[in-house]
Design a protein around this motif. Structure first.
Motif, PDB file in Angstrom:
ATOM      1  N   ALA A  81       1.027   8.989   2.520  1.00  0.00           N
ATOM      2  CA  ALA A  81      -0.314   9.919   2.825  1.00  0.00           C
ATOM      3  C   ALA A  81      -0.079  11.321   3.094  1.00  0.00           C
ATOM      4  O   ALA A  81       1.186  11.583   3.431  1.00  0.00           O
ATOM      5  N   ARG A 101      -3.180  10.552  -2.562  1.00  0.00           N
ATOM      6  CA  ARG A 101      -2.987  10.068  -1.233  1.00  0.00           C
ATOM      7  C   ARG A 101      -3.309  11.046  -0.297  1.00  0.00           C
ATOM      8  O   ARG A 101      -2.879  10.728   0.931  1.00  0.00           O
ATOM      9  N   GLN A 120       0.420  11.445  -5.916  1.00  0.00           N
ATOM     10  CA  GLN A 120       0.397  11.940  -4.679  1.00  0.00           C
ATOM     11  C   GLN A 120      -1.113  12.634  -4.086  1.00  0.00           C
ATOM     12  O   GLN A 120      -1.192  12.317  -3.034  1.00  0.00           O
ATOM     13  N   ASP A 124       0.992  -1.032  -0.103  1.00  0.00           N
ATOM     14  CA  ASP A 124      -0.014   0.201   0.144  1.00  0.00           C
ATOM     15  C   ASP A 124       0.873   1.259   0.088  1.00  0.00           C
ATOM     16  O   ASP A 124       0.354   2.553  -0.016  1.00  0.00           O
TER      17      ASP A 124
END
Length: 177
Positions: free
Chosen positions: A98, A159, A156, A71
């Protein structure tokens, strides 16, 4: 009578519960959060260290770590050699795993910040005003988020995990002040 087992409700019992995992089904999310929290606290950890700290089986930790790596939440570090047996491979949080957006609405200014999974500030915008009018603040946030998201790659941008908002209690009643 002293048994060596922390009493329920005691600080020792609370501390022992904080870093305990479970092998029961349905607890995967809890165990994943536990592993991520330990890695965050320690910078990087090997699977064997996590198994020892949580009481989870080596196989359970291995499965969790593999899924977190798939992930892109964890990344492998350089193997640690020089000990008996195979080298251990510490895992660390992936800064690009994240992103989070934070908004602080204050009496005289608003700040919008984009942070990565490690808590590093990636982008920050500030807007000053005489009084925090809702329309002006929403426009600042809307344009600021567009600017910040434009600085990220599409991967990105996907996320971004959430937006946190902080403001003083009853900010609207400050007008009289």
């Amino acid at each position: 009578m002293e048994t060596g087992i922390p009493r329920h409700g005691s600080p020792e019992a609370a501390k022992s519960r904080i870093h305990r995992g479970t092998n029961q089904s349905g607890m995967r999310d809890h165990n994943e959060r536990l592993v991520l929290s330990l890695v965050r606290q320690h910078g990087s950890l090997a699977k064997s260290d996590i198994a020892r700290m949580t009481g989870l089986s080596a196989q359970t930790v291995s499965v969790i770590m593999r899924e977190l790596e798939e992930d892109n939440l964890l990344v492998r570090q350089a193997p640690l050699r020089g000990k008996i047996g195979q080298p251990s491979i510490p895992m660390a949080l992936n800064p690009d795993g994240a992103y989070f957006i934070g908004l602080k609405i204050g009496r005289r200014s608003a700040e919008l910040v984009l942070i990565d999974f490690l808590g590093n500030v990636r982008s920050m915008l500030q807007h000053s005003y005489r009084y925090p009018a809702p329309r002006e603040t929403v426009e600042f946030v809307t344009s600021g988020m567009k600017t910040m998201r434009g600085e990220l790659t599409p991967a990105q941008d996907k996320r971004i995990a959430g937006l946190g908002i902080a403001m003083p209690f009853e900010l609207w009643s400050w007008a009289d002040t």
